[in-house]
Design an enzyme around this catalytic site. Structure first.
Site, PDB file in Angstrom:
ATOM      1  N   SER A  96       3.358 -11.448  -1.588  1.00  0.00           N
ATOM      2  CA  SER A  96       4.374 -10.892  -2.483  1.00  0.00           C
ATOM      3  C   SER A  96       5.738 -10.784  -1.817  1.00  0.00           C
ATOM      4  O   SER A  96       6.734 -10.555  -2.501  1.00  0.00           O
ATOM      5  CB  SER A  96       3.937  -9.508  -2.981  1.00  0.00           C
ATOM      6  OG  SER A  96       3.859  -8.583  -1.917  1.00  0.00           O
TER       7      SER A  96
ATOM      8  N   LYS B  62       5.952  -0.545  -6.652  1.00  0.00           N
ATOM      9  CA  LYS B  62       7.002  -1.052  -5.764  1.00  0.00           C
ATOM     10  C   LYS B  62       8.388  -0.635  -6.246  1.00  0.00           C
ATOM     11  O   LYS B  62       9.233  -0.196  -5.456  1.00  0.00           O
ATOM     12  CB  LYS B  62       6.899  -2.573  -5.672  1.00  0.00           C
ATOM     13  CG  LYS B  62       5.647  -3.055  -4.952  1.00  0.00           C
ATOM     14  CD  LYS B  62       5.521  -4.572  -4.980  1.00  0.00           C
ATOM     15  CE  LYS B  62       4.287  -5.032  -4.225  1.00  0.00           C
ATOM     16  NZ  LYS B  62       4.105  -6.493  -4.257  1.00  0.00           N
TER      17      LYS B  62
END
Length: 825
Positions: free
Chosen positions: A656, A699
């Site tokens: 990611s 996040k």
């Protein structure tokens, strides 16, 4: 590139679309939402009667697997007949191998009582028969007959001795002959005065009579055997009349059961062989009738115990087939066991100490087990498989099963097994068993795969509201108003990080409602409202986020360096998710890159020190492939780059951060500053497309919390993959900050879009001549690469000349790198 509008950050359930006021107005939900696939599989599995069609319900905990399985099994079981009763009885020919008797449902309990009464009646009847005057007279007659026979033999011997002037005397040493005179025994001194000839004659007569006496005495054991045989025949004759009447009466009741009749015949034969045990037991019973507490012990030691019935399975009180869940599936609990008792300082056992296992109790029905518990208990899995493979329950200890002992023990006759087993476990366990155990796929042919999430539509939201109402009634909680129902549905979407899906983890919803009910009770509210739902969610987070807050505190105190303002070359804020137990939290990571003259390799520093996982290492290799494909088609890259997660002291895995790593490489190569007010997440492929990642909500919220703690400036935000927009279910405070223009979420589809947001400079596209615009990121990167190439050429030429001057000659690696088609416009 415009940031996302507020409407796309969180899809909220509109409570005004509900037609109810509270969950009290809603009916209960009979169906399981979104679990049509496992429901169909379970229905098929419980109805399929062929061997091997047992069920494995796979999926994480909390999906309602047990509830759905049990409901389906109980519905099917209610239409089936109850199972048979099973008993163990003594095997009189081979006592170490007790026999199993199958009886119709409910008859086992009655048979056990009948046999107990039979034994008691036989004991009383035999005792009375043997104490009767008729029996005693016949016994005395038999005994008198043998006594008369012995007496007649002795009288005949005495008469013959008298004729020889001898008398038969009883002495302490036994029978002996002595000489007589005028009918009196001759004293020893008189015997010594007799002539020697008379003494020899008397001695010879004594020897002859002694020989005849020995012959008579030798016949005594035979006479005693004959007496015993006659008495035994008499006893059997008397007992036969008693037993025949008692057993025939009981046999008539069970005439349709051949195995029971065979056992009653064996009982009658054995009783005839052990009539004395009944008389002894009768005497002991009279001795312990005073109730001093020794009666139970005497019963355990009674020789009549071998005629009792061990009722192993009693189905008299069962309606339909049994449905059983075994919470502790150890080997002995599954297959049964043979217990032991202390007797005279030793451990002994018999068929009455055979105890059933869960397989016995569920025989003829359904058994539900936790797969992991079965596997972690020694021998339980092998015992379960063996029972299913051979269709029988064999009771033996683990050491017997493994042939590790030769000591004498019971070997009960196996009981036929007709059962449907359902295992509950997660997917990984199912796939491991499927691949590693060759028997698994033959025994568990039905896989009920539970979905983790369900589609979010208007219809499913209505059904979810009914599910909430069902939970409220089942758990006896306060009802919810429709605003609270909408809040629960929003949270259900957030739990799966998808605005278009709802969680199927019913247990998580049950827990949330229970905690919200607590907070409603604390405030004295009659209903659970939306604020109570939010209070419960906040309390859950507060209990678990201590470590996440400590990490943020490290950043705020500048122990860990994360910049949220300004611009820096070769530095970017990446985002990751820290999973601690059941609580995921988003964390920012400072990623830096440095470039130098080299041969086109990208060094992953984490990988060099074995701190990089395989997926992260793959992502870095993809970056190198992208750089070569974009900038080294006509010439090789003449630089080396290094990437590192700064102040990272644990392992790094996942891809990611690969887009962030590519952006920071652009910055380091082209010497372009990156805005530190932005953080980036997203993976990237070889063509530069930005791909979806997990944990997007956590996040974003992690970086938002850091920026908020330092003060929102209005230019802070997060760049995410456009394909993750559907996963956004952000907290309300994040949505509010975006609405006020204090924070921004940027969706990107390609790295060129992302680098433009991060630098404020267009990425640029090649023109017809294959050149990028001068004021573009790609042009800056390409120019820097060309500059490094020239320096590499110059370095290689100097090195080659130096080697020639020293007489060392050139090597393949010393050849200069020649630029091809270089044009800087």
């Amino acid at each position: 590139m415009k940031p996302l509008p507020v409407e796309e950050l969180r899809r909220c359930c509109d409570p005004d679309r509900f037609s109810f006021d509270t969950t009290a107005d809603l009916p209960e939900l009979d169906l399981t939402i979104g679990q049509e696939r496992p429901t169909s599989a379970i229905r098929f599995g419980v109805r399929m009667e062929r061997q091997g069609y047992n069920i494995f319900a796979l999926g994480p905990a909390g999906l309602g697997k047990y509830t759905l399985v049990r409901k389906a099994a109980e519905e099917r079981a209610a239409t089936e007949v109850p199972p048979s009763d099973w008993c163990y009885v003594n095997n009189f020919e081979q006592p170490y191998r007790p026999k199993a008797l199958r009886l119709p449902t409910g008859l086992g309990r009655e048979f056990k009582r009948d046999v107990e009464r039979l034994v008691d009646d036989m004991q009383n009847a035999l005792s009375a028969a043997f104490e009767s005057e008729e029996y005693q007279a016949r016994r005395r007659a038999v005994e008198g007959e043998f006594q008369d026979q012995q007496q007649a033999s002795l009288m005949q011997l005495q008469e013959e001795a008298r004729q020889r002037s001898l008398a038969l005397l009883r002495t302490p040493a036994g029978l002996a002959f002595a000489p007589t005179k005028d009918g009196n025994v001759l004293p020893p001194e008189e015997y010594e005065k007799l002539p020697e000839e008379d003494q020899h004659r008397i001695q010879a007569d004594v020897e002859v009579m002694q020989e005849q006496l020995q012959k008579i005495l030798a016949q005594a054991p035979r006479w005693e055997r004959e007496l015993r045989h006659r008495l035994r025949d008499l006893n059997r004759e008397v007992a036969g009349v008693v037993l025949a009447d008692l057993i025939e009466e009981l046999a008539a009741k069970y005439k349709e059961l051949p195995d029971v009749l065979a056992h009653l015949e064996a009982v009658q034969r054995d009783v005839n062989e052990h009539l004395g045990d009944f008389l002894i037991a009768s005497e002991k019973r009279h001795e312990t009738a005073d109730g001093d507490g020794s009666a139970a012990f005497a019963e355990r030691l009674s020789p009549l115990r071998r005629y009792q019935v061990n009722l192993l399975i009693d189905s008299a009180d069962i309606t339909g087939a049994p449905v059983i869940y075994e919470s502790n599936p150890i080997y002995l609990n599954l297959t049964g066991r043979v217990e032991q008792m202390a007797q005279m300082g030793a451990l002994v056992t018999d068929f009455m100490l055979i105890k059933p296992g869960t397989l016995h109790r569920a025989n003829g029905g359904y058994l539900i087990l936790d797969a992991l518990k079965v596997l972690v208990n020694p021998y339980a899995w092998e015992g379960l498989k063996r029972a299913l493979q051979f269709g029988e329950i064999r009771i033996e200890s683990a050491v017997q099963m493994l042939s590790l002992t030769s000591t004498i023990s019971l070997e009960p006759e196996p009981i036929p097994l007709d059962i449907k087993v359902v295992l509950l476990g997660d997917r990984m366990l199912y796939y491991l068993l499927s691949n590693a155990d060759p028997d698994f796929n033959e025994l568990f042919k039905v896989a009920a795969d539970f979905a983790n999430e369900i589609e979010r539509t208007e219809e499913t939201q209505e059904m979810y509201a009914q599910l909430i109402a069902t939970i409220v009634r089942k758990e006896k909680l306060r009802h919810l108003d429709r605003q609270a129902v909408a809040a629960v549905i929003d949270h259900a979407a957030r739990l799966v990080s998808d605005s278009e899906r709802l969680t199927a983890q019913i247990q998580a919803i049950v827990d949330l409602l229970g905690e919200a009910n607590y907070w409603a009770e604390e405030t004295g509210a009659d209903l659970i409202r939306a604020e109570h739902i939010q209070q419960a969610i906040d309390a859950q987070i507060f209990r678990l986020d201590r470590v996440a807050r400590l990490i943020q505190e490290q950043v705020l105190r500048n122990t860990v360096h994360i910049d949220t303002r300004g611009e820096v070359i070769g530095q970017i804020n990446g985002l990751s998710v820290l999973q601690l137990g059941n609580y995921p939290s988003g964390q920012a990571s400072r990623i830096t890159a440095s470039v130098r003259m080299g041969r086109g390799d990208v060094v992953n520093i984490e990988r060099e020190v074995n701190m990089s996982g395989p997926i992260h290492s793959k992502g870095v290799l993809i970056l190198a492939s992208f750089l070569n494909a974009r900038y080294a088609i006509d010439r090789p890259l003449a630089l080396s780059a290094s990437l590192v997660f700064e102040q990272s002291y644990g392992g790094v895995d996942g891809d990611s951060a690969s887009s962030a790593e590519l952006y920071v490489l652009f910055s380091a190569i082209g010497r372009i500053p990156i805005k530190q007010s932005l953080a980036v997440t997203g993976s990237v492929d070889q063509h530069g497309r930005v791909q979806a990642i997990g944990g997007v909500n956590e996040k974003i919220e992690g970086f938002f919390d850091l920026c908020k703690a330092r003060g929102l400036t209005g230019d802070q935000g997060v760049i995410i993959p456009a394909t993750n927009v559907k996963n956004l279910m952000l907290r309300q405070d994040v949505v509010d900050a975006v609405a006020e223009g204090k924070f921004h979420i940027y969706p990107v589809e390609h790295v060129d879009q992302g680098i433009e947001i991060l630098t404020g400079i267009p990425a640029g596209e090649r023109n017809r001549r294959g050149l990028y615009p001068r004021t573009s990121v790609n042009r800056m990167v390409e120019d820097r690469l060309a500059d490094i190439m020239k320096k590499r050429q110059k370095y290689d030429e100097q090195t080659r000349r130096s080697r020639r001057g020293s007489g060392l000659g050139g090597k393949e690696d010393d050849k200069p790198v020649t630029p091809q088609g270089e044009d800087h416009g």
